[in-house]
Design a protein around this motif. Structure first.
Motif, PDB file in Angstrom:
ATOM      1  N   CYS A 126      -5.296  -2.225   5.021  1.00 29.04           N
ATOM      2  CA  CYS A 126      -4.333  -3.333   5.023  1.00 29.04           C
ATOM      3  C   CYS A 126      -4.542  -4.196   6.261  1.00 29.04           C
ATOM      4  O   CYS A 126      -5.241  -3.805   7.188  1.00 29.04           O
ATOM      5  N   ASN A 165       0.850  -1.190   0.000  1.00 28.93           N
ATOM      6  CA  ASN A 165       0.000   0.000   0.000  1.00 28.93           C
ATOM      7  C   ASN A 165       0.886   1.240   0.000  1.00 28.93           C
ATOM      8  O   ASN A 165       1.866   1.311   0.736  1.00 28.93           O
ATOM      9  N   GLU A 211       0.539   4.122   1.320  1.00 23.59           N
ATOM     10  CA  GLU A 211       0.665   4.756   2.630  1.00 23.59           C
ATOM     11  C   GLU A 211       1.674   4.014   3.508  1.00 23.59           C
ATOM     12  O   GLU A 211       2.386   4.636   4.283  1.00 23.59           O
ATOM     13  N   LEU A 212       1.723   2.700   3.383  1.00 19.76           N
ATOM     14  CA  LEU A 212       2.687   1.926   4.168  1.00 19.76           C
ATOM     15  C   LEU A 212       4.089   2.058   3.601  1.00 19.76           C
ATOM     16  O   LEU A 212       5.067   1.933   4.331  1.00 19.76           O
ATOM     17  N   TYR A 230       1.171   8.643  11.463  1.00 22.35           N
ATOM     18  CA  TYR A 230       0.134   7.846  12.121  1.00 22.35           C
ATOM     19  C   TYR A 230       0.604   7.375  13.495  1.00 22.35           C
ATOM     20  O   TYR A 230      -0.134   7.445  14.470  1.00 22.35           O
ATOM     21  N   ARG A 269      -7.426   2.257   8.596  1.00 22.44           N
ATOM     22  CA  ARG A 269      -7.340   3.486   7.802  1.00 22.44           C
ATOM     23  C   ARG A 269      -6.729   3.225   6.425  1.00 22.44           C
ATOM     24  O   ARG A 269      -7.127   3.833   5.440  1.00 22.44           O
ATOM     25  N   THR A 270      -5.737   2.335   6.352  1.00 22.64           N
ATOM     26  CA  THR A 270      -5.051   2.079   5.085  1.00 22.64           C
ATOM     27  C   THR A 270      -5.670   0.941   4.280  1.00 22.64           C
ATOM     28  O   THR A 270      -5.300   0.738   3.124  1.00 22.64           O
TER      29      THR A 270
END
Length: 61
Positions: free
Chosen positions: A30, A2, A4-5, A14, A27-28
């Motif tokens: 995952c 992802n 964001e990760l 975060y 939120r993501t």
């Protein structure tokens, strides 16, 4: 992975905001294990840091 990760700055924000692995995962979109793995890869601690409410509000979308 992802986006964001994969982005250390986003993931660090975060964590700094005090979000749990479960909340980051939600939120993501995952799994919790994917979030935990990303934290390890980026060398981030899962420990919570006290953050002012103003910053927490900025991270809520």
């Amino acid at each position: 992975m992802n986006p964001e990760l994969a982005d250390r700055a986003v993931l660090a924000a975060y964590v700094d905001a005090g979000l749990s692995i479960r909340k980051i995962a939600k939120r993501t979109g995952c799994s919790k294990s994917a979030v935990a793995c990303a934290l390890r890869q980026h060398g981030l601690s899962r420990r919570r840091v006290r953050v002012p409410d103003e910053m927490k509000k900025k991270l809520r979308m």
